[in-house]
Design a protein around this motif. Structure first.
Motif, short mmCIF file in Angstrom:
data_model
loop_
_atom_site.label_atom_id
_atom_site.label_comp_id
_atom_site.label_asym_id
_atom_site.label_seq_id
_atom_site.Cartn_x
_atom_site.Cartn_y
_atom_site.Cartn_z
N TYR A 1 -2.17 13.94 121.67
CA TYR A 1 -1.60 14.78 120.62
C TYR A 1 -1.46 14.04 119.29
N LYS A 2 -1.78 14.74 118.21
CA LYS A 2 -1.55 14.22 116.86
C LYS A 2 -0.06 14.34 116.54
N ASP B 1 1.33 16.17 114.42
CA ASP B 1 1.73 17.56 114.20
C ASP B 1 1.73 18.38 115.50
N THR C 1 -0.83 19.01 117.54
CA THR C 1 -2.13 19.56 117.94
C THR C 1 -2.89 18.52 118.76
N ILE C 2 -3.84 19.03 119.53
CA ILE C 2 -4.63 18.16 120.41
C ILE C 2 -5.78 17.56 119.62
N ARG C 3 -5.98 16.25 119.77
CA ARG C 3 -7.14 15.59 119.16
C ARG C 3 -8.41 16.15 119.78
N LYS C 4 -9.44 16.36 118.97
CA LYS C 4 -10.65 17.04 119.46
C LYS C 4 -11.42 16.24 120.50
N SER D 1 -14.03 23.37 124.73
CA SER D 1 -13.63 22.27 123.84
C SER D 1 -14.74 21.22 123.76
#
Length: 184
Positions: A100-101, A103, A105-108, A157
């Motif tokens: 997770y970043k 913020d 969100t999941i890192r790509k 993904s």
């Protein structure tokens, strides 16, 4: 004579490996190195024809790494099988904290796996380390698979990461189709 020269060079290379390992490896990494070398020797000359299924979880020996590549044994999820090779996404529970970043969100390059998805503990699927491997790298089967829903989301993904431009084109086509459907 060529063989004698090759064997002499092999001896010197083994001596260099010994010097490198004695200076740079801790005992745990040395044991992983030895186990990986044994896996290679035991599997090098056999043809693994075992069928593997999409979604199946396997233990795979990636051997030695360069830089931050994955090395040694890791669980993997099978994406595809093609004769004597399989496309796998490796997993690492130690990488879960990096998913997770700030913020949220999941890192790509990662995808989170949970116990409810088929794993024994939280794990990070390393989408950016997806690769085709020889079936001979498979050390063991877990006799488990990830869930259908998990596989579909993880696969999507992976597709977005690997083919970002094509994904944008597909989304554009889908959007145009939806607009035309509304007009009709």
């Amino acid at each position: 004579k060529q063989n004698e020269k090759a064997m002499t060079q092999f001896f010197y290379s083994q001596n260099n490996i010994y010097k490198f390992i004695s200076k740079n490896f801790k005992v745990f990494e040395l044991s992983l190195w030895v186990k990986s070398r044994v896996n290679y020797i035991n599997r090098k000359t056999i043809a693994n024809t075992t069928p593997f299924s999409k979604k199946e979880i396997l233990n795979v020996d990636f051997g030695f790494n360069y830089g931050n590549e994955l090395s040694y044994e890791h669980p993997c999820v099978v994406i595809e099988e093609l004769r004597n090779k399989i496309l796998v996404v490796p997993c690492s529970s130690s990488k879960f904290k990096h998913i997770y970043k700030e913020d949220g969100t999941i890192r790509k390059e990662y995808y989170p796996g949970e116990v409810c998805d088929g794993f024994t503990k939280q794990t990070a699927l390393l989408l950016s380390d997806c690769k085709w491997i020889s079936k001979n790298r498979v050390v063991s089967k877990w006799n488990k698979s990830v869930t259908n829903d998990f596989f579909k989301k993880m696969y999507d993904s992976l597709f977005i990461l690997m083919f970002e431009t094509k994904n944008r084109q597909l989304l554009s086509v889908v959007k145009k189709k939806e607009e035309l459907d509304i007009e009709n």
